[in-house]
Design a protein around this motif. Structure first.
Motif, PDB file in Angstrom:
ATOM      1  N   GLN A 166       0.872  -1.178   0.000  1.00  0.00           N
ATOM      2  CA  GLN A 166       0.000   0.000   0.000  1.00  0.00           C
ATOM      3  C   GLN A 166       0.903   1.220   0.000  1.00  0.00           C
ATOM      4  OE1 GLN A 166      -2.565  -0.020   3.401  1.00  0.00           O
ATOM      5  NE2 GLN A 166      -3.615  -1.895   2.811  1.00  0.00           N
ATOM      6  N   ILE A 167       0.550   2.197  -0.805  1.00  0.00           N
ATOM      7  CA  ILE A 167       1.403   3.381  -0.932  1.00  0.00           C
ATOM      8  C   ILE A 167       0.813   4.569  -0.180  1.00  0.00           C
ATOM      9  CG2 ILE A 167       2.517   4.937  -2.587  1.00  0.00           C
ATOM     10  CD1 ILE A 167       3.516   2.010  -2.625  1.00  0.00           C
ATOM     11  N   TYR A 168      -0.521   4.655  -0.148  1.00  0.00           N
ATOM     12  CA  TYR A 168      -1.187   5.812   0.451  1.00  0.00           C
ATOM     13  C   TYR A 168      -2.134   5.363   1.561  1.00  0.00           C
ATOM     14  CZ  TYR A 168       0.414   7.535  -4.055  1.00  0.00           C
ATOM     15  OH  TYR A 168       1.189   7.844  -5.151  1.00  0.00           O
ATOM     16  N   LYS A 169      -2.101   6.068   2.686  1.00  0.00           N
ATOM     17  CA  LYS A 169      -2.988   5.734   3.801  1.00  0.00           C
ATOM     18  C   LYS A 169      -4.458   5.921   3.433  1.00  0.00           C
ATOM     19  CE  LYS A 169       0.323   6.868   7.452  1.00  0.00           C
ATOM     20  NZ  LYS A 169       0.651   7.792   8.561  1.00  0.00           N
ATOM     21  N   ARG A 189       3.985   4.610   4.412  1.00  0.00           N
ATOM     22  CA  ARG A 189       2.956   5.090   3.486  1.00  0.00           C
ATOM     23  C   ARG A 189       2.817   6.607   3.568  1.00  0.00           C
ATOM     24  NH1 ARG A 189      -2.226   2.142   5.222  1.00  0.00           N
ATOM     25  NH2 ARG A 189      -1.157   2.223   7.211  1.00  0.00           N
TER      26      ARG A 189
END
Length: 201
Positions: A166-169, A189
């Motif tokens: 996962q890159i973005y919260k 993230r």
């Protein structure tokens, strides 16, 4: 005589209106050929048609194993391999990896950005959710949005083993390949794409 002149002028005007109307109906809408603004903020008038599967639109119930959908087949080869390995193992837990979005054409990405600007009211707010065609990892085939919570929950626990992070919260469905994650874990993230240096190119 004046009555004949008035009738003649009315007839001439009617012919001119008919000719102009005919010409307008035959000529293409000039704005249809104009490119969208560089920011994607202004939708082109008279857009020929909405993006379809060839642009990366995903039909319902497409999985990472679907070889007939460009949104899947045009993903980066390493990302697709990792997704399929993870999905094979997740199937032992009765979990399928459905794809909400994968590869996208620049045109499709720009359309999504224009819609986001309209929905969120500004380019800044839209940028928290949708990147430009120039910066989006979807356009380069380096990102996939996985649908349905059982799959995203499974990936949040096991994804790093396959290099899937996962890159973005704010986007728990958005995964990218980080091969080093198998040994070192996924990187921290970002809160949202506006913190990602890649989005500032």
């Amino acid at each position: 005589m004046s009555r004949l002149l008035v009738i003649g002028l009315i007839a001439v005007a009617a012919v001119l209106i008919a000719v102009i109307g005919h010409q307008l109906s035959r000529s293409p809408n000039s704005s249809a050929t104009l490119p969208p603004s560089s920011s994607g903020a202004s939708p082109p008038n008279g857009e020929a048609e909405d993006p379809g599967e060839a642009d990366g639109v995903v039909p319902d119930d497409v999985t990472v194993f679907d070889d007939g959908t460009p949104a899947v087949t045009k993903l980066d080869a390493g990302l697709l391999k990792a997704l399929r390995q993870a999905a094979t193992d997740a199937a032992d837990d009765d979990i399928a990896f459905y794809v909400n979005s994968g590869w996208r054409s620049p045109e499709y990405q720009n359309q999504l950005l224009r819609k986001a600007i309209a929905e969120y009211g500004s380019e800044y707010e839209a940028a928290r959710w949708v990147a430009t065609a120039q910066t989006s990892p979807h356009v380069s085939g380096d990102a996939v949005d996985i649908g349905r919570s059982p799959a995203t929950e499974w990936l949040s626990r096991h994804g790093a083993e396959y290099g899937l992070c996962q890159i973005y919260k704010n986007e728990p469905w958005h995964y990218e390949l980080r091969a080093e994650a198998a040994e070192h874990g996924c990187p921290r993230r970002y809160a949202d794409p506006t913190e990602d240096p890649r989005m500032r190119r």
